[in-house]
Design a protein around this motif. Structure first.
Motif: not given
Length: 299
Positions: A207-212, A218-219, A223-226
């Motif tokens: 989640m931290r990587v997704a925000k940055a 980011k896309k 997807k990895g976060l989901k």
């Protein structure tokens, strides 16, 4: 020991037969879906070198085996078919082992997504085919711990003559004293805690990587976060199975019929359901795997 077997006999004698039929329909449907995905995996060679798909195949094989074995035991107990204790032990070893393989494999797959997103430069090194084979051996080693503990307690508490007796095969057969159940529950809760920590740690880092991240990164990260969230949901269903012994023990204090209903619900929700989510999450949601599956069926 005799009291345990008698109690199990009362449980299965009161099991409504329509419930057994419902389980057969679900097991056959899930098994056929899993088999189609397993065939797809073996047909496409590129899947054989990917950690993600290798672990997915392991989970499919484990789930399919567990579905068949647990269903056989369910049918045998529903019709009060007895077997010799030594044979029940052999069957139970397989069930105990592969009951744990799926949640531990899911934990490993969550860590693989964490490495892919948070440590992309080291992903090829840490998630090589050789490392994955070692990981699969480690998964089986860790999964065998509950089996070893439960059977060790059983062997230390019975005489050799018991192995030639005929009894209804059930997990209750191995729980002879209250401390047996307490130790089994404590072991289950330890696994529950460790795997939850791993799951939330991976989720937090991704989640931290997704925000940055930005743009295509980011896309891909989202997807990895989901995927990790779906891992988490399936993992929680598997892990809640470790709490079932508490719930079933408490329900037994109410009545045998209530215990049977609770156990049936637990089996559907926490054993069958997680085993059908795997193909939905990976086989259909994963674009590469879905295209391979579609090509297999179209051709």
């Amino acid at each position: 020991m005799a009291n345990n077997t008698s109690t199990v006999g009362e449980f299965v004698a009161q099991q409504p037969r329509y419930r057994v039929i419902i389980v057969q329909v679900l097991v056959i449907a899930f098994f056929l879906i899993n088999m189609s995905l397993i065939v797809t995996f073996f047909k496409k060679k590129s899947f054989h070198t990917s950690t993600r798909y290798l672990l997915f195949a392991l989970m499919l094989l484990s789930d399919s085996f567990l579905l068949v074995m647990s269903d056989i035991l369910l049918v045998l107990t529903a019709f009060e078919v007895v077997m010799q204790v030594w044979l029940c032990i052999i069957v139970s070893i397989a069930v105990f082992l592969y009951n744990m393989v799926t949640p531990i494999t899911l934990t490993a797959m969550t860590l693989e997504r964490y490495v892919a997103i948070c440590m992309p430069l080291r992903h090829a090194e840490l998630c090589s085919t050789r490392s994955t084979m070692h990981c699969i051996l480690i998964i089986h080693g860790i999964s065998s711990i509950p089996c070893i503990v439960i059977l060790s307690m059983f062997f230390a508490s019975v005489s050799l003559s018991i192995f030639k007796q005929n009894m209804v095969c059930s997990v209750e057969m191995f729980i002879l004293y209250k401390w047996h159940n307490d130790l089994r529950s404590a072991l289950g809760q330890s696994f529950f805690l460790i795997m939850c920590i791993v799951m939330f740690f991976s989720y937090y880092k991704i989640m931290r990587v997704a925000k940055a991240a930005s743009g295509e990164n980011k896309k891909s990260t989202l997807k990895g976060l989901k995927t990790v969230i779906l891992h988490g949901f399936q993992l929680l269903l598997c892990l809640f199975q470790l709490w079932c012994s508490f719930i079933e023990t408490a329900s037994l204090q109410v009545s045998i019929s209530f215990f049977i209903s609770v156990r049936y619900t637990n089996y559907i929700v926490f054993t069958l359901a997680p085993r059908c989510l795997s193909p939905l999450i990976y086989g259909l949601r994963d674009e590469t795997f879905f295209l391979a599956l579609k090509k297999l069926w179209v051709s």
